[in-house]
Design a protein around this motif. Structure first.
Motif, PDB file in Angstrom:
ATOM      1  N   SER A 166     -11.847   9.508   4.798  1.00  0.00           N
ATOM      2  CA  SER A 166     -10.885   9.686   5.891  1.00  0.00           C
ATOM      3  C   SER A 166     -10.112  10.979   5.675  1.00  0.00           C
ATOM      4  O   SER A 166      -8.961  10.978   5.205  1.00  0.00           O
ATOM      5  CB  SER A 166      -9.954   8.476   5.968  1.00  0.00           C
ATOM      6  OG  SER A 166     -10.700   7.278   6.113  1.00  0.00           O
ATOM      7  N   SER A 169      -6.108  11.804   5.590  1.00  0.00           N
ATOM      8  CA  SER A 169      -5.606  10.466   5.956  1.00  0.00           C
ATOM      9  C   SER A 169      -4.085  10.383   6.026  1.00  0.00           C
ATOM     10  O   SER A 169      -3.529   9.787   6.958  1.00  0.00           O
ATOM     11  CB  SER A 169      -6.142   9.427   4.972  1.00  0.00           C
ATOM     12  OG  SER A 169      -5.845   9.797   3.626  1.00  0.00           O
ATOM     13  N   GLU A 170      -3.403  10.984   5.067  1.00  0.00           N
ATOM     14  CA  GLU A 170      -1.936  10.884   5.021  1.00  0.00           C
ATOM     15  C   GLU A 170      -1.246  11.736   6.080  1.00  0.00           C
ATOM     16  O   GLU A 170      -0.062  11.529   6.366  1.00  0.00           O
ATOM     17  CB  GLU A 170      -1.440  11.301   3.639  1.00  0.00           C
ATOM     18  CG  GLU A 170      -1.953  10.424   2.510  1.00  0.00           C
ATOM     19  CD  GLU A 170      -1.903  11.134   1.165  1.00  0.00           C
ATOM     20  OE1 GLU A 170      -1.163  10.655   0.293  1.00  0.00           O
ATOM     21  OE2 GLU A 170      -2.580  12.163   1.010  1.00  0.00           O
ATOM     22  N   ALA A 197      -1.076   6.138  13.586  1.00  0.00           N
ATOM     23  CA  ALA A 197      -1.129   6.007  12.122  1.00  0.00           C
ATOM     24  C   ALA A 197      -0.050   5.088  11.577  1.00  0.00           C
ATOM     25  O   ALA A 197      -0.241   4.453  10.537  1.00  0.00           O
ATOM     26  CB  ALA A 197      -1.020   7.386  11.488  1.00  0.00           C
ATOM     27  N   VAL A 202      -1.844  -0.794   8.905  1.00  0.00           N
ATOM     28  CA  VAL A 202      -2.618   0.385   8.496  1.00  0.00           C
ATOM     29  C   VAL A 202      -2.104   0.856   7.142  1.00  0.00           C
ATOM     30  O   VAL A 202      -0.912   1.111   6.974  1.00  0.00           O
ATOM     31  CB  VAL A 202      -2.487   1.521   9.525  1.00  0.00           C
ATOM     32  CG1 VAL A 202      -3.228   2.769   9.031  1.00  0.00           C
ATOM     33  CG2 VAL A 202      -3.025   1.094  10.881  1.00  0.00           C
ATOM     34  N   ARG A 203      -3.008   0.959   6.180  1.00  0.00           N
ATOM     35  CA  ARG A 203      -2.584   1.320   4.823  1.00  0.00           C
ATOM     36  C   ARG A 203      -3.564   2.317   4.217  1.00  0.00           C
ATOM     37  O   ARG A 203      -4.774   2.062   4.153  1.00  0.00           O
ATOM     38  CB  ARG A 203      -2.502   0.067   3.948  1.00  0.00           C
ATOM     39  CG  ARG A 203      -2.006   0.311   2.524  1.00  0.00           C
ATOM     40  CD  ARG A 203      -1.550  -1.008   1.887  1.00  0.00           C
ATOM     41  NE  ARG A 203      -2.578  -2.034   1.951  1.00  0.00           N
ATOM     42  CZ  ARG A 203      -3.498  -2.248   1.014  1.00  0.00           C
ATOM     43  NH1 ARG A 203      -3.515  -1.487  -0.072  1.00  0.00           N
ATOM     44  NH2 ARG A 203      -4.376  -3.228   1.137  1.00  0.00           N
ATOM     45  N   VAL A 204      -3.035   3.459   3.785  1.00  0.00           N
ATOM     46  CA  VAL A 204      -3.849   4.454   3.089  1.00  0.00           C
ATOM     47  C   VAL A 204      -3.941   4.067   1.618  1.00  0.00           C
ATOM     48  O   VAL A 204      -2.917   3.855   0.958  1.00  0.00           O
ATOM     49  CB  VAL A 204      -3.244   5.862   3.229  1.00  0.00           C
ATOM     50  CG1 VAL A 204      -4.028   6.880   2.391  1.00  0.00           C
ATOM     51  CG2 VAL A 204      -3.214   6.286   4.697  1.00  0.00           C
ATOM     52  N   VAL A 222      -8.892   4.117   4.091  1.00  0.00           N
ATOM     53  CA  VAL A 222      -7.841   3.558   4.952  1.00  0.00           C
ATOM     54  C   VAL A 222      -8.207   2.112   5.261  1.00  0.00           C
ATOM     55  O   VAL A 222      -9.298   1.826   5.746  1.00  0.00           O
ATOM     56  CB  VAL A 222      -7.669   4.360   6.249  1.00  0.00           C
ATOM     57  CG1 VAL A 222      -6.554   3.751   7.103  1.00  0.00           C
ATOM     58  CG2 VAL A 222      -7.362   5.824   5.950  1.00  0.00           C
TER      59      VAL A 222
END
Length: 397
Positions: A166, A169-170, A197, A202-204, A222
């Motif tokens: 991903s 992602s952050e 996001a 939703v968790r990275v 993710v």
């Protein structure tokens, strides 16, 4: 009385040059951040802020929605500049750009959903990415049904699953997530869900450490845990598009990849040239740039890059000028992706060989370019897929 000279006529920059001008200040920031991000294996917050403030997220948004409306060729020219500065941050910018460019060109999404992402990119520098890869699925380009799933609930859907690779992602504002939906008696279908996001669930997961390449890209996993998505952000499989419109998805992604890694290869040549001119061994009494073997290595690197760039620019110009030819151009763009990514691999390898032991240290960026270039081979289409597409076209199949 002396006649005055006529004023110098200055032609306005072409749209391709304007696209490059959007990319150049951003590339300067990327270049400053690249070594530290690679060493710390962290996505550069400074680089992300620069992307969002630069106007680059609006590059491929259509003019009707307030964007620059870059053509495929203009995008390729700008994206190579970013890849030349840093592959990791360049790919974060590229993921948003290719998504908005391809969907805008194909018209494959409902207008209101697309307009939300487009306006967010224009007005706030928002970044989006399409998350499709999964641990078991591998590359979605090979087919297969995702393990991520979505179930109907009142007013929308609940999406659960795990996505890998991903990129950025952050830093993302919107996640375009593929998931399997069991609808009626037709079996499971792959839908897309546009998820902000910051949505609950939703968790990275900080999994992107110790990678060979793209250490500063933040390509973490993710996790989606029963994430609610309203009906108007759920995108069922699109009705069959015309061949001209259907070609857009592959073309924009492949061009994003090709141009980014072409930039990596050019950066390696630039760095090697600088080193070769500055390196003066006492035994030689002149720079190693005067040696025939160094000149031959630089010549081969230059030839590889010129060949790849010429093909990519030729095809992307035709893409804009000849829309009716796009289905035939698509396999050739797969070939351009193959040529550009392999040119980057070959050039970075040659640079390491020719520079010698100094290239193995972090004192030169050549070892980072060498590592980053290898990632280009993993993006679809893989070499075998690209060659098969070209082979079928040549065989008339």
């Amino acid at each position: 009385m002396t006649a005055s000279s006529p004023p110098t006529r200055t032609d306005p920059p072409s749209r391709t040059e304007q696209a490059r001008q959007i990319a150049e200040p951003l590339a300067a920031v990327f270049r400053q951040e690249a070594e530290r991000a690679d060493r710390t294996e962290q996505l550069s917050a400074t680089g992300v802020r620069a992307i969002k403030a630069s106007g680059y997220p609006a590059l491929t948004v259509p003019v009707r929605l307030g964007g620059f409306g870059a053509s495929l060729h203009e995008f390729a020219a700008a994206q190579e500049i970013l890849g030349r500065a840093d592959a990791s941050l360049a790919l974060v910018a590229a993921m948003n750009a290719h998504l908005l460019g391809s969907v805008g060109e194909a018209g494959s999404w409902p207008e209101d959903v697309y307009a939300q992402l487009a306006h967010s990119s224009v007005n706030a520098g928002a970044l989006s990415n399409s998350l499709a890869s999964e641990p078991d699925l591998g590359s979605p380009s090979r087919g297969g049904l995702p393990s991520s799933s979505a179930r109907r609930v009142e007013g929308g859907w609940r999406v659960s699953g795990l996505k890998t690779w991903s990129t950025g992602s952050e830093a993302l504002d919107f996640l375009v997530v593929t998931a399997a939906v069991a609808e009626g008696e037709t079996g499971a279908e792959v839908w897309r869900f546009v998820i902000p996001a910051g949505s609950e669930g939703v968790r990275v997961q900080q999994t992107w450490q110790g990678s060979l390449s793209l250490r500063g890209s933040g390509s973490h996993d993710v996790k989606f845990e029963d994430v609610f998505v309203p009906d108007d952000h759920a995108l069922p499989p699109a009705a069959p598009l015309s061949p001209v419109r259907a070609a857009s998805s592959g073309a924009w992604f492949w061009t994003a990849v090709a141009a980014t890694y072409l930039g990596v290869g050019q950066a390696a040549l630039d760095s090697f040239v600088e080193y070769a001119n500055e390196r003066v061994p006492t035994a030689l009494g002149a720079s190693i740039a005067t040696l025939p073997k160094i000149q031959q290595a630089a010549g081969q690197m230059n030839l590889d890059l010129m060949s790849a760039r010429t093909l990519l620019h030729h095809l992307t110009r035709r893409w804009a000028a000849e829309p009716e030819a796009r289905p035939d151009l698509l396999p050739q763009l797969a070939g351009a992706k193959n040529l550009c990514t392999n040119a980057a691999v070959n050039v970075t390898d040659l640079a390491l060989r020719a520079a010698g032991g100094a290239a193995l240290t972090s004192g030169l960026p050549l070892e980072r370019y060498f590592r980053d270039a290898r990632a280009g081979l993993t993006h679809p289409p893989a070499d075998d897929q690209a060659l098969t597409l070209l082979g079928k076209q040549a065989l008339g199949l």
